[in-house]
Design an enzyme around this catalytic site. Structure first.
Site, PDB file in Angstrom:
ATOM      1  N   HIS A   1       4.030  -2.345   2.939  1.00 30.29           N
ATOM      2  CA  HIS A   1       3.601  -0.675   2.416  1.00 30.29           C
ATOM      3  C   HIS A   1       5.498  -0.530   1.946  1.00 30.29           C
ATOM      4  CE1 HIS A   1       1.192  -1.314   5.934  1.00 30.29           C
ATOM      5  NE2 HIS A   1       0.227  -0.232   5.376  1.00 30.29           N
TER       6      HIS A   1
ATOM      7  N   HIS B   1      -6.202   2.768  -4.440  1.00 29.36           N
ATOM      8  CA  HIS B   1      -5.988   3.280  -2.411  1.00 29.36           C
ATOM      9  C   HIS B   1      -6.491   4.453  -2.510  1.00 29.36           C
ATOM     10  CE1 HIS B   1      -5.296   2.009   0.942  1.00 29.36           C
ATOM     11  NE2 HIS B   1      -3.597   2.568   0.977  1.00 29.36           N
TER      12      HIS B   1
ATOM     13  N   ASP C   1       0.151  -0.808  -0.098  1.00 23.91           N
ATOM     14  CA  ASP C   1       0.007   0.168  -0.138  1.00 23.91           C
ATOM     15  C   ASP C   1       0.981   1.069   0.402  1.00 23.91           C
ATOM     16  OD1 ASP C   1      -2.166  -1.554   0.584  1.00 23.91           O
ATOM     17  OD2 ASP C   1      -3.209  -0.919   2.027  1.00 23.91           O
ATOM     18  N   ASP C   2      -0.152   2.306  -0.452  1.00 24.43           N
ATOM     19  CA  ASP C   2       0.466   4.010  -0.599  1.00 24.43           C
ATOM     20  C   ASP C   2       1.521   4.853  -1.101  1.00 24.43           C
ATOM     21  OD1 ASP C   2      -0.759   3.746   2.231  1.00 24.43           O
ATOM     22  OD2 ASP C   2       1.033   3.906   3.263  1.00 24.43           O
TER      23      ASP C   2
ATOM     24  N   HIS D   1      -4.295  10.098  -0.061  1.00 19.48           N
ATOM     25  CA  HIS D   1      -4.585   8.512   1.339  1.00 19.48           C
ATOM     26  C   HIS D   1      -5.501   9.371   2.817  1.00 19.48           C
ATOM     27  CE1 HIS D   1      -3.467   5.971   3.647  1.00 19.48           C
ATOM     28  NE2 HIS D   1      -2.348   5.090   3.804  1.00 19.48           N
TER      29      HIS D   1
END
Length: 235
Positions: A189, A96, A45-46, A100
């Protein structure tokens, strides 16, 4: 005034907290496992992150491991070559949010915009349709399942707090090994820019992942992309 704040808190619980608890505990409309035998799905993620994502891709390529990347749209717009490399090397790319930002503070219209903007960036970059979505922090609101109904919502069955160095500095390889059960979806991540994360945490994650992938290969574990490992199974 106290009645006003009480009403706000109650509405927030109904709109955000309660849907998240119910969806995640009862597994409504979400995916936590894959069906490919002897396999695990690595998800990140991210990103994409200009400092760490390319290095992560190098490690995955070294071990012939496939993964899925849930990307932040505004970062993808700045680093399209990283998305193109993900695609070229057989990885899955999912949504995603464009920023964020938690679904807890998004209206239905704002949530729809986050999804659509990110979808547009990905599809214009790699010329491939997007099927997968993971909400930041795993947060849902009252409208998430409806707004994201055309996507497969991917959660996880292994999480390692890899955004904090103290949690993984010396132990992540061991933690990953302990959770190595076929069918699992691991969450890691590739960026340390998120609120609450240590900026250099991905440095440690990538080093431990390199060791772990080597060990897991000796045990016959395969690491597949969601496109390969997901065949309609929801848990």
């Amino acid at each position: 005034m106290i009645y006003y704040f009480t009403a706000v808190i109650i509405l927030f619980i109904i709109y955000a907290v309660l849907p998240t608890l119910l969806i995640r505990s009862l597994n409504w409309g979400i995916v936590k496992e894959i069906t490919e035998p002897h396999s695990i799905a690595l998800t990140f993620d991210d990103g994409p992150d200009p400092q760490y994502t390319a290095r992560l891709l190098d490690v995955l390529k070294k071990h012939e491991a496939k993964a899925a990347f849930f990307i932040v749209g505004e970062k993808a717009a700045k680093h399209p070559l990283l998305l193109k490399r993900m695609q070229a090397e057989g990885h899955t790319i999912g949504i995603h949010h464009y920023r964020h930002i938690s679904s807890w503070i998004l209206s239905p219209g704002s949530l729809k915009k986050q999804l659509e903007q990110t979808k547009q960036v990905i599809e214009e970059t790699i010329n491939e349709e997007v099927y997968f979505y993971r909400p930041p922090w795993g947060h849902f609101n009252l409208f998430t399942l409806w707004m994201a109904r055309k996507y497969k919502i991917i959660m996880w069955s292994g999480i390692f707090k890899d955004w904090k160095i103290k949690q993984i500095r010396d132990t992540l390889t061991e933690s990953l090994a302990k959770e190595t059960v076929p069918g699992r979806i691991f969450l890691l991540h590739d960026s340390g820019e998120t609120l609450g994360a240590d900026s250099s945490a991905p440095e440690y994650m990538i080093g431990h992942l390199d060791q772990y992938l080597q060990q897991a290969a000796l045990k016959g574990i395969h690491f597949v992309s969601l496109k390969d490992g997901y065949q309609g199974h929801r848990t």
